[in-house]
Design a protein around this motif. Structure first.
Motif, PDB file in Angstrom:
ATOM      1  N   ASP A   1       2.006  89.799  -5.770  1.00 20.90           N
ATOM      2  CA  ASP A   1       2.895  90.445  -6.800  1.00 20.90           C
ATOM      3  C   ASP A   1       2.497  91.758  -6.927  1.00 20.90           C
ATOM      4  OD1 ASP A   1       0.756  89.709  -8.285  1.00 20.90           O
ATOM      5  OD2 ASP A   1       1.938  89.070  -9.908  1.00 20.90           O
ATOM      6  N   LEU A   2       1.369  92.042  -6.241  1.00 20.51           N
ATOM      7  CA  LEU A   2       0.710  93.453  -6.460  1.00 20.51           C
ATOM      8  C   LEU A   2       1.284  94.523  -5.652  1.00 20.51           C
ATOM      9  CD1 LEU A   2      -3.177  92.577  -6.490  1.00 20.51           C
ATOM     10  CD2 LEU A   2      -1.701  93.063  -8.385  1.00 20.51           C
ATOM     11  N   PRO A   3       1.301  95.801  -5.940  1.00 20.00           N
ATOM     12  CA  PRO A   3       1.868  96.960  -5.133  1.00 20.00           C
ATOM     13  C   PRO A   3       0.980  97.211  -3.869  1.00 20.00           C
ATOM     14  CG  PRO A   3       0.983  97.880  -6.866  1.00 20.00           C
ATOM     15  CD  PRO A   3       0.720  96.506  -7.239  1.00 20.00           C
ATOM     16  N   ARG A   4       1.857  97.703  -2.636  1.00 20.47           N
ATOM     17  CA  ARG A   4       0.991  98.222  -1.723  1.00 20.47           C
ATOM     18  C   ARG A   4       0.364  99.398  -2.327  1.00 20.47           C
ATOM     19  NH1 ARG A   4       2.249  96.638   3.221  1.00 20.47           N
ATOM     20  NH2 ARG A   4       4.248  95.338   3.578  1.00 20.47           N
ATOM     21  N   LEU A   5      -0.955  99.554  -1.607  1.00 18.60           N
ATOM     22  CA  LEU A   5      -1.866 100.713  -2.071  1.00 18.60           C
ATOM     23  C   LEU A   5      -1.968 101.538  -0.749  1.00 18.60           C
ATOM     24  CD1 LEU A   5      -4.630  99.395  -4.061  1.00 18.60           C
ATOM     25  CD2 LEU A   5      -2.798 100.283  -4.844  1.00 18.60           C
ATOM     26  N   LEU A   6      -1.627 102.927  -0.713  1.00 18.97           N
ATOM     27  CA  LEU A   6      -1.624 103.836   0.489  1.00 18.97           C
ATOM     28  C   LEU A   6      -2.703 104.870  -0.101  1.00 18.97           C
ATOM     29  CD1 LEU A   6      -0.870 104.916   3.059  1.00 18.97           C
ATOM     30  CD2 LEU A   6       1.095 105.901   1.895  1.00 18.97           C
ATOM     31  N   LEU A   7      -3.651 105.211   0.832  1.00 19.97           N
ATOM     32  CA  LEU A   7      -4.478 106.147   0.758  1.00 19.97           C
ATOM     33  C   LEU A   7      -4.171 107.300   1.699  1.00 19.97           C
ATOM     34  CD1 LEU A   7      -6.819 107.497  -0.625  1.00 19.97           C
ATOM     35  CD2 LEU A   7      -8.484 106.015   0.543  1.00 19.97           C
ATOM     36  N   ILE A   8      -4.167 108.517   1.504  1.00 21.17           N
ATOM     37  CA  ILE A   8      -3.809 109.531   2.375  1.00 21.17           C
ATOM     38  C   ILE A   8      -4.950 110.709   2.330  1.00 21.17           C
ATOM     39  CG2 ILE A   8      -2.227 111.457   3.184  1.00 21.17           C
ATOM     40  CD1 ILE A   8       0.112 110.116   1.903  1.00 21.17           C
TER      41      ILE A   8
ATOM     42  N   TYR B   1       0.130 118.814  -2.882  1.00 21.39           N
ATOM     43  CA  TYR B   1       0.600 117.548  -3.175  1.00 21.39           C
ATOM     44  C   TYR B   1       0.587 117.428  -4.548  1.00 21.39           C
ATOM     45  CZ  TYR B   1      -0.215 116.815   1.828  1.00 21.39           C
ATOM     46  OH  TYR B   1      -0.119 116.728   3.320  1.00 21.39           O
ATOM     47  N   SER B   2       0.229 118.217  -5.305  1.00 23.07           N
ATOM     48  CA  SER B   2       0.387 118.050  -6.776  1.00 23.07           C
ATOM     49  C   SER B   2       1.986 117.857  -7.450  1.00 23.07           C
ATOM     50  CB  SER B   2      -0.426 119.209  -7.492  1.00 23.07           C
ATOM     51  OG  SER B   2       0.015 120.235  -7.418  1.00 23.07           O
ATOM     52  N   ARG B   3       2.522 118.467  -6.674  1.00 17.95           N
ATOM     53  CA  ARG B   3       4.012 118.124  -7.250  1.00 17.95           C
ATOM     54  C   ARG B   3       4.632 116.967  -7.074  1.00 17.95           C
ATOM     55  NH1 ARG B   3       6.929 121.261  -2.111  1.00 17.95           N
ATOM     56  NH2 ARG B   3       4.898 122.438  -2.224  1.00 17.95           N
ATOM     57  N   TYR B   4       3.864 115.900  -6.167  1.00 16.24           N
ATOM     58  CA  TYR B   4       4.225 114.778  -6.307  1.00 16.24           C
ATOM     59  C   TYR B   4       3.763 113.847  -7.473  1.00 16.24           C
ATOM     60  CZ  TYR B   4       5.923 115.869  -1.480  1.00 16.24           C
ATOM     61  OH  TYR B   4       6.299 116.425  -0.276  1.00 16.24           O
ATOM     62  N   SER B   5       2.863 114.384  -7.983  1.00 16.76           N
ATOM     63  CA  SER B   5       2.208 113.429  -9.167  1.00 16.76           C
ATOM     64  C   SER B   5       2.761 113.310 -10.469  1.00 16.76           C
ATOM     65  CB  SER B   5       0.778 114.389  -9.336  1.00 16.76           C
ATOM     66  OG  SER B   5       0.917 115.479  -9.785  1.00 16.76           O
ATOM     67  N   ASN B   6       3.845 113.780 -10.632  1.00 14.30           N
ATOM     68  CA  ASN B   6       4.795 113.705 -11.719  1.00 14.30           C
ATOM     69  C   ASN B   6       5.994 113.098 -11.715  1.00 14.30           C
ATOM     70  OD1 ASN B   6       2.399 114.642 -13.887  1.00 14.30           O
ATOM     71  ND2 ASN B   6       3.137 116.872 -12.769  1.00 14.30           N
ATOM     72  N   LEU B   7       6.223 112.431 -10.717  1.00 15.97           N
ATOM     73  CA  LEU B   7       7.380 111.928 -10.246  1.00 15.97           C
ATOM     74  C   LEU B   7       7.993 110.617 -11.337  1.00 15.97           C
ATOM     75  CD1 LEU B   7       7.547 111.925  -6.706  1.00 15.97           C
ATOM     76  CD2 LEU B   7       8.479 113.392  -7.848  1.00 15.97           C
ATOM     77  N   LYS B   8       9.042 110.786 -11.732  1.00 16.25           N
ATOM     78  CA  LYS B   8       9.606 109.543 -12.763  1.00 16.25           C
ATOM     79  C   LYS B   8       9.272 108.137 -11.954  1.00 16.25           C
ATOM     80  CE  LYS B   8      13.919 107.848 -14.862  1.00 16.25           C
ATOM     81  NZ  LYS B   8      15.231 108.112 -14.926  1.00 16.25           N
TER      82      LYS B   8
ATOM     83  N   CYS C   1       6.878 114.539   5.207  1.00 14.61           N
ATOM     84  CA  CYS C   1       7.863 113.693   5.476  1.00 14.61           C
ATOM     85  C   CYS C   1       7.760 112.203   5.137  1.00 14.61           C
ATOM     86  CB  CYS C   1       8.240 113.677   7.039  1.00 14.61           C
ATOM     87  SG  CYS C   1       9.104 115.382   7.395  1.00 14.61           S
ATOM     88  N   LEU C   2       6.761 111.924   5.694  1.00 14.77           N
ATOM     89  CA  LEU C   2       6.100 110.425   5.580  1.00 14.77           C
ATOM     90  C   LEU C   2       6.107 110.066   3.984  1.00 14.77           C
ATOM     91  CD1 LEU C   2       3.255 108.809   7.041  1.00 14.77           C
ATOM     92  CD2 LEU C   2       3.415 108.436   4.659  1.00 14.77           C
ATOM     93  N   LEU C   3       5.590 111.196   3.257  1.00 17.13           N
ATOM     94  CA  LEU C   3       5.262 110.741   1.727  1.00 17.13           C
ATOM     95  C   LEU C   3       6.602 110.917   1.103  1.00 17.13           C
ATOM     96  CD1 LEU C   3       3.324 110.518  -0.541  1.00 17.13           C
ATOM     97  CD2 LEU C   3       3.187 112.983  -0.661  1.00 17.13           C
ATOM     98  N   SER C   4       7.433 112.020   1.179  1.00 22.33           N
ATOM     99  CA  SER C   4       8.690 112.231   0.816  1.00 22.33           C
ATOM    100  C   SER C   4       9.762 110.829   0.946  1.00 22.33           C
ATOM    101  CB  SER C   4       9.454 113.437   1.331  1.00 22.33           C
ATOM    102  OG  SER C   4       8.773 114.510   0.986  1.00 22.33           O
ATOM    103  N   ASN C   5       9.808 110.353   1.989  1.00 25.84           N
ATOM    104  CA  ASN C   5      10.513 109.320   2.425  1.00 25.84           C
ATOM    105  C   ASN C   5       9.948 107.895   1.774  1.00 25.84           C
ATOM    106  OD1 ASN C   5      12.881 108.157   4.281  1.00 25.84           O
ATOM    107  ND2 ASN C   5      11.093 106.644   4.660  1.00 25.84           N
ATOM    108  N   LEU C   6       8.892 107.669   1.682  1.00 27.44           N
ATOM    109  CA  LEU C   6       8.467 106.698   1.102  1.00 27.44           C
ATOM    110  C   LEU C   6       8.515 106.584  -0.225  1.00 27.44           C
ATOM    111  CD1 LEU C   6       4.645 106.149   2.817  1.00 27.44           C
ATOM    112  CD2 LEU C   6       6.738 104.639   3.107  1.00 27.44           C
ATOM    113  N   LEU C   7       8.319 107.668  -1.160  1.00 29.47           N
ATOM    114  CA  LEU C   7       8.604 107.960  -2.495  1.00 29.47           C
ATOM    115  C   LEU C   7      10.174 107.744  -2.786  1.00 29.47           C
ATOM    116  CD1 LEU C   7       6.102 110.843  -3.420  1.00 29.47           C
ATOM    117  CD2 LEU C   7       6.087 108.400  -4.207  1.00 29.47           C
ATOM    118  N   LEU C   8      10.929 108.168  -1.817  1.00 31.11           N
ATOM    119  CA  LEU C   8      12.501 108.242  -1.975  1.00 31.11           C
ATOM    120  C   LEU C   8      12.937 106.730  -2.004  1.00 31.11           C
ATOM    121  CD1 LEU C   8      14.996 109.753  -2.653  1.00 31.11           C
ATOM    122  CD2 LEU C   8      15.084 110.153  -0.212  1.00 31.11           C
ATOM    123  N   THR C   9      12.487 106.044  -0.999  1.00 26.66           N
ATOM    124  CA  THR C   9      13.288 104.659  -0.714  1.00 26.66           C
ATOM    125  C   THR C   9      12.486 103.418  -1.014  1.00 26.66           C
ATOM    126  OG1 THR C   9      11.824 104.678   1.475  1.00 26.66           O
ATOM    127  CG2 THR C   9      14.188 105.866   1.455  1.00 26.66           C
ATOM    128  N   THR C  10      11.156 103.777  -1.581  1.00 29.70           N
ATOM    129  CA  THR C  10      10.543 102.542  -2.269  1.00 29.70           C
ATOM    130  C   THR C  10      10.603 102.591  -3.655  1.00 29.70           C
ATOM    131  OG1 THR C  10       9.282 102.791  -0.154  1.00 29.70           O
ATOM    132  CG2 THR C  10       8.461 101.145  -1.820  1.00 29.70           C
TER     133      THR C  10
END
Length: 319
Positions: free
Chosen positions: A179-186, A105-112, A79-88
């Protein structure tokens, strides 16, 4: 009435996708928001009154998760991951996932237009942590340089952060210079890494957690195996947020949230959430007093199934 209300909520599934229809969500969406769930400790004022609980990643900084298998940990992370990717926006967030249990989680690795890196071996995990530590040092040096150029001084500050609250408030404004992106490690499952190289991974996680989000670098640890060897007290205390799903014992509950209670949780997705908040005031632009308070929330987390996950991924790729 309250008891029956809570029992009703425990039996109810709250799809993650429902929050996007909620008027309250529209006011806070974006800014790396973590959707947590529906509060069970909220006393309703009218029928159907439900209080949602959210947590900006910028405030939570780092998160520890624990609980027995099947208690809802992986669902919460999805849920956390899906929302972050959808809204950020993709340029604002890079995510690295260490998935030693290969929970798909590999399904998330090829997102546009999104950066999601997924690894599974402890040796690859070590490389990811090393990258985060190098990036942490680089960003901290940049913050230090910015502060010196702006104020011509560098306050007494220990990077190991003996006084985390004071440090966070003094430098909070500098987070927006980057100006750098946030980095998140799960990390799922953290126990596997602690068995592989406990000294390296413990020290690495501590250093990241003690940066208290100033560098926009965050870490989330999850484990179904709970002991003081897996989650040392020093590590848990350095994290700003922890989630205790169903545990096997009072001792395991204490490890995660500092008190008993998680051992009595009944259903998957039911969690006790420990959150640290800061209270402070400023004089002449600097913090003169900073205190922290801890609060425990009783929550039923949002849920995401395979169909909804696929829908969110399709929306991301179509945007």
């Amino acid at each position: 009435m309250v008891g029956s209300y809570k029992e009703q909520l425990l039996k109810t599934t709250f799809p993650l996708t429902d929050i996007y229809k909620d008027s309250g969500w529209k006011e806070i969406q974006g800014n790396c928001i973590i959707p947590i769930g529906i509060r069970l400790d909220h006393e309703p004022e009218y029928e159907g009154d439900k209080k949602m609980l959210f947590g900006p990643l910028a405030y939570s900084h780092n998160i520890i998760i624990g609980g027995v298998k099947g208690s809802g940990k992986t669902n919460f992370i999805r849920c956390l991951l899906s929302n972050l990717l959808l809204t950020t926006k993709g340029k604002d967030l890079n995510i690295h996932i260490i998935d030693t249990r290969e929970n798909n989680y590999s399904r998330y690795s090829n997102l546009k237009d999104k950066f999601v890196n997924v690894v599974s071996s402890p040796s690859d995990a070590k490389s990811i942590f090393s990258y985060f530590l190098d990036e942490l040092d680089d960003r901290w040096n940049r913050i230090k340089k910015t502060y010196q150029e702006s104020y011509k001084i560098w306050p007494d500050h220990n990077f190991e952060l003996k006084n985390k609250n004071k440090s966070q408030n003094n430098f909070e404004e500098l987070r927006y210079f980057s100006d750098l992106p946030r980095l998140l490690l799960i990390v799922e499952d953290w126990s596997e890494l602690m068995k592989f190289d406990p000294v390296f991974f413990k020290n690495a996680a501590l250093k990241i957690s003690k940066s208290v989000g100033l560098t926009d670098i965050h870490i989330i640890l999850s484990s179904s195996e709970l002991s003081e060897d897996i989650y040392p007290a020093e590590l848990v205390q350095s994290f700003g947020s922890s989630f205790a799903f169903k545990t096997n014992s009072e001792q395991e509950s204490h490890i995660l949230i500092g008190c008993s209670g998680a051992e009595e949780l009944k259903v998957s997705g039911e969690v006790l959430h420990r959150r640290i908040s800061l209270e402070s005031y400023k004089e002449d632009g600097f913090i003169r007093k900073a205190t922290h308070t801890e609060q425990i929330y009783h929550v039923k987390t949002f849920n995401i199934n395979e169909v909804e996950t696929t829908q969110i991924i399709n929306v991301i790729n179509a945007s």
